[in-house]
Design a protein around this motif. Structure first.
Motif, mmCIF file in Angstrom:
data_model
loop_
_atom_site.group_PDB
_atom_site.id
_atom_site.type_symbol
_atom_site.label_atom_id
_atom_site.label_comp_id
_atom_site.label_asym_id
_atom_site.label_seq_id
_atom_site.Cartn_x
_atom_site.Cartn_y
_atom_site.Cartn_z
ATOM 1 N N THR A 197 23.671 9.156 -13.656
ATOM 2 C CA THR A 197 24.139 8.881 -15.065
ATOM 3 C C THR A 197 25.274 9.816 -15.248
ATOM 4 O O THR A 197 26.185 9.118 -16.365
ATOM 5 C CB THR A 197 22.895 9.451 -15.898
ATOM 6 O OG1 THR A 197 21.906 8.715 -15.563
ATOM 7 C CG2 THR A 197 23.108 9.230 -17.342
ATOM 8 N N ASN A 198 25.572 10.862 -15.231
ATOM 9 C CA ASN A 198 26.636 11.557 -15.502
ATOM 10 C C ASN A 198 28.053 11.181 -14.954
ATOM 11 O O ASN A 198 28.975 10.980 -15.550
ATOM 12 C CB ASN A 198 26.589 13.102 -14.954
ATOM 13 C CG ASN A 198 25.653 13.866 -15.946
ATOM 14 O OD1 ASN A 198 25.171 13.557 -17.008
ATOM 15 N ND2 ASN A 198 24.846 14.807 -15.250
ATOM 16 N N ALA A 199 27.905 10.490 -13.803
ATOM 17 C CA ALA A 199 29.173 9.701 -13.194
ATOM 18 C C ALA A 199 29.374 8.631 -13.916
ATOM 19 O O ALA A 199 30.571 8.408 -14.062
ATOM 20 C CB ALA A 199 28.902 9.631 -11.680
ATOM 21 N N ILE A 201 28.755 7.991 -17.191
ATOM 22 C CA ILE A 201 29.320 8.666 -18.579
ATOM 23 C C ILE A 201 30.834 9.046 -18.259
ATOM 24 O O ILE A 201 31.806 8.583 -19.169
ATOM 25 C CB ILE A 201 28.442 9.946 -18.953
ATOM 26 C CG1 ILE A 201 27.144 9.138 -19.402
ATOM 27 C CG2 ILE A 201 29.328 10.323 -20.408
ATOM 28 C CD1 ILE A 201 26.297 10.311 -19.828
ATOM 29 N N ASP A 202 31.032 9.608 -17.202
ATOM 30 C CA ASP A 202 32.384 10.246 -17.001
ATOM 31 C C ASP A 202 33.340 8.946 -16.878
ATOM 32 O O ASP A 202 34.389 9.079 -17.501
ATOM 33 C CB ASP A 202 32.510 10.882 -15.689
ATOM 34 C CG ASP A 202 31.835 12.333 -15.813
ATOM 35 O OD1 ASP A 202 31.791 12.704 -16.788
ATOM 36 O OD2 ASP A 202 31.603 12.858 -14.956
ATOM 37 N N LYS A 203 32.905 7.904 -16.042
ATOM 38 C CA LYS A 203 33.770 6.889 -15.948
ATOM 39 C C LYS A 203 33.888 5.945 -17.314
ATOM 40 O O LYS A 203 35.094 5.361 -17.647
ATOM 41 C CB LYS A 203 33.192 5.791 -14.775
ATOM 42 C CG LYS A 203 33.951 4.728 -14.348
ATOM 43 C CD LYS A 203 33.338 3.820 -12.984
ATOM 44 C CE LYS A 203 34.349 2.785 -12.833
ATOM 45 N NZ LYS A 203 33.376 1.885 -11.776
ATOM 46 N N ALA A 204 33.001 5.708 -17.762
ATOM 47 C CA ALA A 204 32.912 4.817 -19.056
ATOM 48 C C ALA A 204 33.155 5.326 -20.347
ATOM 49 O O ALA A 204 33.894 4.884 -21.251
ATOM 50 C CB ALA A 204 31.670 3.992 -19.277
ATOM 51 N N LEU A 205 33.025 6.737 -20.662
ATOM 52 C CA LEU A 205 33.089 7.158 -22.097
ATOM 53 C C LEU A 205 33.834 8.563 -22.101
ATOM 54 O O LEU A 205 34.448 8.889 -22.997
ATOM 55 C CB LEU A 205 31.691 7.661 -22.326
ATOM 56 C CG LEU A 205 30.992 6.425 -22.677
ATOM 57 C CD1 LEU A 205 29.259 6.774 -22.866
ATOM 58 C CD2 LEU A 205 31.442 5.372 -23.580
ATOM 59 N N GLY A 206 33.760 9.338 -21.134
ATOM 60 C CA GLY A 206 34.664 10.752 -21.003
ATOM 61 C C GLY A 206 33.677 11.631 -20.417
ATOM 62 O O GLY A 206 32.631 11.334 -19.784
ATOM 63 N N GLN A 248 29.936 16.869 -22.297
ATOM 64 C CA GLN A 248 29.725 16.829 -23.844
ATOM 65 C C GLN A 248 28.513 15.915 -24.138
ATOM 66 O O GLN A 248 27.857 16.258 -25.108
ATOM 67 C CB GLN A 248 30.897 16.277 -24.598
ATOM 68 C CG GLN A 248 32.196 17.102 -24.409
ATOM 69 C CD GLN A 248 33.368 16.801 -25.216
ATOM 70 O OE1 GLN A 248 34.611 16.340 -24.994
ATOM 71 N NE2 GLN A 248 33.302 16.548 -26.683
ATOM 72 N N TYR A 249 28.445 14.848 -23.286
ATOM 73 C CA TYR A 249 27.211 13.978 -23.796
ATOM 74 C C TYR A 249 25.946 14.721 -23.318
ATOM 75 O O TYR A 249 25.095 14.422 -24.035
ATOM 76 C CB TYR A 249 27.422 12.683 -22.915
ATOM 77 C CG TYR A 249 28.443 11.642 -23.901
ATOM 78 C CD1 TYR A 249 28.082 10.872 -24.617
ATOM 79 C CD2 TYR A 249 29.960 11.892 -23.343
ATOM 80 C CE1 TYR A 249 29.022 9.951 -25.192
ATOM 81 C CE2 TYR A 249 30.737 10.979 -24.175
ATOM 82 C CZ TYR A 249 30.371 10.203 -24.991
ATOM 83 O OH TYR A 249 31.203 9.167 -25.697
ATOM 84 N N GLU A 250 25.922 15.068 -22.324
ATOM 85 C CA GLU A 250 24.397 15.527 -21.506
ATOM 86 C C GLU A 250 23.720 16.497 -22.493
ATOM 87 O O GLU A 250 22.448 16.302 -22.848
ATOM 88 C CB GLU A 250 24.503 15.980 -20.079
ATOM 89 C CG GLU A 250 23.103 16.401 -19.651
ATOM 90 C CD GLU A 250 23.180 16.818 -18.164
ATOM 91 O OE1 GLU A 250 22.163 16.964 -17.686
ATOM 92 O OE2 GLU A 250 24.232 17.006 -17.713
ATOM 93 N N LYS A 278 14.001 8.400 -19.915
ATOM 94 C CA LYS A 278 14.466 9.503 -18.796
ATOM 95 C C LYS A 278 16.030 9.627 -18.855
ATOM 96 O O LYS A 278 16.654 8.420 -18.868
ATOM 97 C CB LYS A 278 13.939 8.931 -17.390
ATOM 98 C CG LYS A 278 12.313 9.132 -17.477
ATOM 99 C CD LYS A 278 11.813 8.873 -16.146
ATOM 100 C CE LYS A 278 10.207 8.907 -16.004
ATOM 101 N NZ LYS A 278 9.695 8.694 -14.539
ATOM 102 N N TYR A 279 16.625 10.693 -18.485
ATOM 103 C CA TYR A 279 17.931 10.672 -18.720
ATOM 104 C C TYR A 279 18.349 10.015 -17.411
ATOM 105 O O TYR A 279 19.665 9.241 -17.555
ATOM 106 C CB TYR A 279 18.337 12.405 -18.382
ATOM 107 C CG TYR A 279 19.902 12.493 -18.601
ATOM 108 C CD1 TYR A 279 20.433 12.607 -19.624
ATOM 109 C CD2 TYR A 279 20.626 12.606 -17.400
ATOM 110 C CE1 TYR A 279 21.768 12.810 -19.919
ATOM 111 C CE2 TYR A 279 22.179 12.830 -17.523
ATOM 112 C CZ TYR A 279 22.638 13.108 -18.711
ATOM 113 O OH TYR A 279 23.874 13.386 -19.021
ATOM 114 N N ALA A 280 18.039 10.004 -16.367
ATOM 115 C CA ALA A 280 18.269 9.188 -14.999
ATOM 116 C C ALA A 280 18.579 7.781 -15.320
ATOM 117 O O ALA A 280 19.247 7.128 -14.497
ATOM 118 C CB ALA A 280 17.663 9.527 -13.773
#
Length: 200
Positions: free
Chosen positions: A76-78, A80-85, A89-91, A154-156
């Motif tokens: 999920t973090n990867a 976010i990094d790819k699509a949004l930044g 900051q998001y998590e 769920k975050y995942a």
């Protein structure tokens, strides 16, 4: 004293001994000699005060362990990094938003929304200008079904796209709002941008 009686000689010797010897203190038996090393083994704790080791162990036990990453969190973090930044900051924002909704903290949730905010209330669009108005309309905006969708997420398993991060079936969207003076949107604030009923 050569011709002194024997009893007189004995008395004089006894008096001389008493003058040259120093009487021991009354508590001499309980006081260790000056050359005796101090004890190195602590005495067992008594009364209500716990021993130092127990206090240290309790302090360590009181520190919460670091939150373990659930399977899929890194994906999920990867995304976010790819699509949004930067996902850093998001998590924390996403997790705090979910926690605030679950505990019903209206003020905290209101502080995470991008204003002016357009909410769907009873099938109609409604513009909410600021946080105080959001708190007043909170029960209308967050229906039990939307609260449940946020609670169960769920975050995942978050869906991530250029539109933002989606809770449930689209009940809530979170995205970055670029700073006005950041042309490349390298500086942004994470905010709640959509709250709406899910598909019926």
């Amino acid at each position: 004293m050569k011709n002194a009686p024997t009893w007189l000689t004995a008395a004089l010797l006894l008096a001389a001994c008493q003058q040259t010897s120093t009487p021991a203190p009354a508590d001499a038996a309980s006081t260790p000699p000056p050359t005796q090393p101090a004890a190195t083994t602590p005495a067992p704790a008594t009364g209500t005060a716990p021993p130092a080791r127990a206090l240290a162990d309790a302090a360590i036990a009181a520190v919460p362990p670091p939150r373990a990453q659930a399977p899929g969190d890194e994906q999920t973090n990867a995304a976010i990094d790819k699509a949004l930044g930067d996902h850093a900051q998001y998590e924390p924002f996403i997790r705090e938003f979910q926690s605030a909704v679950v505990r019903g903290d209206k003020a905290a949730v209101a502080g995470m929304v991008d204003y002016p905010f357009t909410a769907t209330v009873e099938g109609k669009k409604k513009t909410i200008p600021d946080a105080s108005a959001f708190v007043a309309d909170y029960e209308d905006v967050f229906s039990p079904a939307i609260v449940q969708a946020v609670r169960n997420q769920k975050y995942a398993e978050l869906f991530v796209s250029y539109r933002g991060v989606m809770f449930g079936n689209g009940e809530v969207w979170i995205n970055g709002i670029c700073h006005a003076d950041s042309a490349d949107c390298s500086r942004f604030d994470v905010r709640v941008v959509t709250i709406q009923p899910g598909p019926g």
